[in-house]
Design an enzyme around this catalytic site. Structure first.
Site, PDB file in Angstrom:
ATOM      1  N   THR A 139       0.846  -1.191   0.000  1.00  0.00           N
ATOM      2  CA  THR A 139       0.000   0.000   0.000  1.00  0.00           C
ATOM      3  C   THR A 139       0.879   1.237   0.000  1.00  0.00           C
ATOM      4  O   THR A 139       1.914   1.265   0.666  1.00  0.00           O
ATOM      5  CB  THR A 139      -0.968   0.085   1.204  1.00  0.00           C
ATOM      6  OG1 THR A 139      -1.550   1.402   1.226  1.00  0.00           O
ATOM      7  CG2 THR A 139      -0.303  -0.140   2.545  1.00  0.00           C
ATOM      8  N   ILE A 140       0.433   2.231  -0.730  1.00  0.00           N
ATOM      9  CA  ILE A 140       1.167   3.512  -0.698  1.00  0.00           C
ATOM     10  C   ILE A 140       1.020   4.157   0.672  1.00  0.00           C
ATOM     11  O   ILE A 140       1.794   5.022   1.041  1.00  0.00           O
ATOM     12  CB  ILE A 140       0.677   4.500  -1.787  1.00  0.00           C
ATOM     13  CG1 ILE A 140      -0.800   4.857  -1.602  1.00  0.00           C
ATOM     14  CG2 ILE A 140       0.960   3.957  -3.179  1.00  0.00           C
ATOM     15  CD1 ILE A 140      -1.240   6.086  -2.395  1.00  0.00           C
ATOM     16  N   ASP A 141      -0.007   3.734   1.455  1.00  0.00           N
ATOM     17  CA  ASP A 141      -0.316   4.417   2.723  1.00  0.00           C
ATOM     18  C   ASP A 141       0.654   4.068   3.855  1.00  0.00           C
ATOM     19  O   ASP A 141       0.677   4.754   4.874  1.00  0.00           O
ATOM     20  CB  ASP A 141      -1.740   4.047   3.185  1.00  0.00           C
ATOM     21  CG  ASP A 141      -2.785   4.350   2.137  1.00  0.00           C
ATOM     22  OD1 ASP A 141      -2.572   5.287   1.347  1.00  0.00           O
ATOM     23  OD2 ASP A 141      -3.809   3.646   2.098  1.00  0.00           O
ATOM     24  N   ARG A 176       1.369  33.271  -2.235  1.00  0.00           N
ATOM     25  CA  ARG A 176       0.113  32.572  -1.913  1.00  0.00           C
ATOM     26  C   ARG A 176       0.337  31.504  -0.854  1.00  0.00           C
ATOM     27  O   ARG A 176       1.460  31.061  -0.620  1.00  0.00           O
ATOM     28  CB  ARG A 176      -0.412  31.848  -3.160  1.00  0.00           C
ATOM     29  CG  ARG A 176      -1.115  32.748  -4.136  1.00  0.00           C
ATOM     30  CD  ARG A 176      -1.454  31.958  -5.391  1.00  0.00           C
ATOM     31  NE  ARG A 176      -2.294  32.753  -6.266  1.00  0.00           N
ATOM     32  CZ  ARG A 176      -2.475  32.504  -7.547  1.00  0.00           C
ATOM     33  NH1 ARG A 176      -1.845  31.485  -8.125  1.00  0.00           N
ATOM     34  NH2 ARG A 176      -3.271  33.257  -8.269  1.00  0.00           N
ATOM     35  N   ARG A 185      -5.356   7.473   3.622  1.00  0.00           N
ATOM     36  CA  ARG A 185      -6.500   7.028   4.439  1.00  0.00           C
ATOM     37  C   ARG A 185      -6.401   7.593   5.859  1.00  0.00           C
ATOM     38  O   ARG A 185      -6.259   8.789   6.024  1.00  0.00           O
ATOM     39  CB  ARG A 185      -6.595   5.495   4.451  1.00  0.00           C
ATOM     40  CG  ARG A 185      -6.866   4.914   3.091  1.00  0.00           C
ATOM     41  CD  ARG A 185      -7.437   3.550   3.170  1.00  0.00           C
ATOM     42  NE  ARG A 185      -6.625   2.696   4.018  1.00  0.00           N
ATOM     43  CZ  ARG A 185      -6.997   1.498   4.424  1.00  0.00           C
ATOM     44  NH1 ARG A 185      -8.170   1.024   4.100  1.00  0.00           N
ATOM     45  NH2 ARG A 185      -6.216   0.774   5.171  1.00  0.00           N
ATOM     46  N   ARG A 280      -4.688  28.304  -2.503  1.00  0.00           N
ATOM     47  CA  ARG A 280      -5.083  27.335  -3.532  1.00  0.00           C
ATOM     48  C   ARG A 280      -4.779  25.924  -3.051  1.00  0.00           C
ATOM     49  O   ARG A 280      -3.777  25.698  -2.388  1.00  0.00           O
ATOM     50  CB  ARG A 280      -4.267  27.541  -4.813  1.00  0.00           C
ATOM     51  CG  ARG A 280      -4.484  28.861  -5.481  1.00  0.00           C
ATOM     52  CD  ARG A 280      -5.757  28.824  -6.329  1.00  0.00           C
ATOM     53  NE  ARG A 280      -5.782  29.931  -7.251  1.00  0.00           N
ATOM     54  CZ  ARG A 280      -6.162  31.163  -6.941  1.00  0.00           C
ATOM     55  NH1 ARG A 280      -6.539  31.447  -5.717  1.00  0.00           N
ATOM     56  NH2 ARG A 280      -6.160  32.111  -7.851  1.00  0.00           N
ATOM     57  N   GLN A 288      -0.350   9.622  -7.169  1.00  0.00           N
ATOM     58  CA  GLN A 288       0.542   9.009  -6.170  1.00  0.00           C
ATOM     59  C   GLN A 288       0.636   7.497  -6.323  1.00  0.00           C
ATOM     60  O   GLN A 288       1.552   6.863  -5.829  1.00  0.00           O
ATOM     61  CB  GLN A 288       0.026   9.309  -4.749  1.00  0.00           C
ATOM     62  CG  GLN A 288       0.148  10.752  -4.361  1.00  0.00           C
ATOM     63  CD  GLN A 288      -0.868  11.123  -3.292  1.00  0.00           C
ATOM     64  OE1 GLN A 288      -0.520  11.219  -2.132  1.00  0.00           O
ATOM     65  NE2 GLN A 288      -2.110  11.354  -3.680  1.00  0.00           N
TER      66      GLN A 288
END
Ligand code: F6P
Length: 362
Positions: A139-141, A176, A185, A280, A288
Site C-alpha cells: 500500500t502507498i499508505d 500565496r 487514508r 489554492r 501518487q
C-alpha cells in the site's frame, strides 16, 4: 522444508507501484526451484471466477519498472462474502469452497497474496481453511502493522515531494498559501514524509487533529519574517479538533466503503477568509499510485517476493513478510490483520525541532 509443485499469486486491493516487481520476484524464485506459477487475475474475484492462468518466464520479463499490476486487481471482492447479482441488486454468499476447488483443480497448493489490510484478512481466513498463504504488505499508505515499510510508499512520497517542489516556486512567486492534499487514508505517513522532504511549513495529519487558529498563526509568523507564502500538506484523513473527516464518496460493494477527500479545499477557503491571503489547493489523488516504482520500492518489492516464497517453503503459512530494522522477517497475519498503523507522536519530533507546525499549537 515444505515442497510445493504449484503456487498461485494474486494482487488484491488498490494498485500500488511495485506490484509487478513482487510478481516477477515470486515467479522467478519459484521457476528457479522448479515450481510452476499460476497468476490469479483481478484479485480474489479471479479465485472465485476461476480466472487463473499459468505464468511462464516471459510473462514477467520487462515488468520490473512498470506501475500497476499485470494480473489486475480490485478492492471489492471477498470470497467469504461474495456479491452475486440478484433481482437488480446483490446477494452475498460464501464462495470460498468454490475458490478452493478452482485452486485444487489445477493442483495449486499454496498462495502468495500481495495486498493491503483487506487482503490480509481474507488471506488469514484461507489459512484457517488449511490453504497455505503468505502475504506481502502492499500500500502507498504505509499503514500495515508489523512492518516498517510497505512497498509503494516510497514512490508515493517521491511523487508528493516533487509536487511540493513545484508548488513551492509558484507559491513564492504569487505570495500565496498553497495546500497539497495527499492520500493515506486514516494514517499520515505520506503527508509527514512528503511534507518533511518537500519543506512544508504546515503538515496536517489524521493523528493530530488540527486547530485552524494554529495554522493561521504559523502563516502570520512567517509573514512577520517577510516570508509571504506558505506550503501546507494536508492528509486526506486530517480533521479539525472536535470535528470529522471529510468524506468524498461512498463506494457500495467495497469492503471499505468510505473514500476520503476534500479537506484541503475546505482549509484553503478557511485560510483565505481568515488571513486575506490567496490560497489554492491541489489534490494529488491517484497520481501518487500510478507510474514507475522508485529504485527503493523495486528492491523492497523484490526482497519481499523472494522472502514470500522462502516463507512458504519453510512452512511459515499464515504469515506476512515484513521489514523490521532493515531485515526481512515474517509476522503472523492473525496478530496484525485489522490493526491500524499510525504515525507515532515521536515521529513528529524532527519536524517540531525545526519549527514545523502540525496544527496542534496556537
Ligand atoms: O489505500 C490506497 C489509497 O490510494 C488510499 O490512500 C486512498 O484513500 C484510497 O486508496 C483511494 O481508493 P480508490 O482508488 O478506491 O478511490
Amino acid at each position: 522444508m515444505t515442497q510445493f509443485k504449484n503456487v498461485g499469486v494474486l494482487t488484491g486491493g488498490g494498485d500500488c507501484p511495485g506490484l509487478n516487481a513482487v510478481i516477477r520476484s515470486v515467479a522467478r524464485s519459484c521457476f528457479n526451484r522448479g515450481i510452476r506459477v499460476w497468476g490469479v487475475r483481478n484479485g480474489f474475484g479471479g479465485l472465485v471466477e476461476n480466472d487463473i492462468g499459468e505464468m511462464v518466464d516471459r510473462d514477467v520479463s520487462g515488468i520490473l519498472h512498470r506501475g500497476g499490476t499485470i494480473l489486475g486487481t480490485t478492492n471489492r471482492d471477498n470470497p467469504f462474502n461474495y456479491a452475486i447479482p440478484h433481482d437488480g441488486g446483490y446477494i452475498y454468499k460464501d464462495m470460498s469452497p468454490q475458490a478452493l476447488a478452482n485452486l485444487k483443480s489445477r493442483g495449486i497448493e499454496a498462495l502468495v497474496v500481495i495486498g493491503g489490510d483487506g487482503s490480509l484478512r481474507i488471506a488469514n481466513e484461507f489459512t484457517q481453511l488449511g490453504l497455505p498463504v503468505v502475504a506481502v504488505p502492499k500500500t502507498i499508505d504505509n499503514d500495515i502493522p508489523g512492518t516498517e515499510r510497505t512497498f509503494g510508499f516510497d514512490t508515493a512520497v517521491a511523487c508528493a515531494s516533487e509536487a511540493l517542489d513545484r508548488l513551492h516556486t509558484t507559491a513564492e512567486s504569487h505570495h500565496r498559501v498553497m495546500l497539497l492534499e495527499v492520500m493515506g487514508r486514516y494514517a499520515g505517513w505520506i503527508a509527514l514524509h512528503s511534507g518533511m522532504a518537500g519543506g512544508a511549513d504546515v503538515i496536517l495529519l489524521p493523528e493530530v487533529p488540527y486547530k485552524i487558529e494554529a495554522v493561521v498563526a504559523k502563516i502570520y509568523a512567517r509573514k512577520a519574517q517577510n516570508k509571504l507564502f506558505s506550503l501546507v500538506v494536508v492528509a486526506e484523513g486530517a480533521f479539525p479538533l472536535g470535528g470529522e473527516v471529510t468524506v468524498a464518496r461512498i463506494v457500495e460493494g467495497s469492503a471499505e466503503k468510505i473514500r476520503l477527500g476534500g479537506v484541503g479545499e475546505k482549509l484553503a477557503r478557511q485560510i483565505e477568509e481568515l488571513t486575506g491571503l490567496e490560497s489554492r489547493c491541489t489534490v494529488l489523488g491517484h497520481l501518487q499510485r500510478g507510474g514507475s516504482p522508485t529504485a527503493y520500492d523495486r528492491i523492497l518489492a523484490t526482497r519481499y517476493g523472494v522472502a514470500a516464497v522462502d516463507a512458504l517453503l519453510a512452512g511459515k503459512a499464515g504469515t506476512m513478510v515484513a521489514l523490521q530494522k532493515n531485515r526481512i522477517v515474517t509476522v503472523p497475519i492473525k496478530e496484525i490483520a485489522g490493526q491500524p498503523s499510525n504515525v507515532p507522536p515521536d515521529a513528529l519530533h524532527m519536524g517540531r525541532a525545526i519549527g514545523l507546525c502540525f496544527g496542534d499549537e496556537a
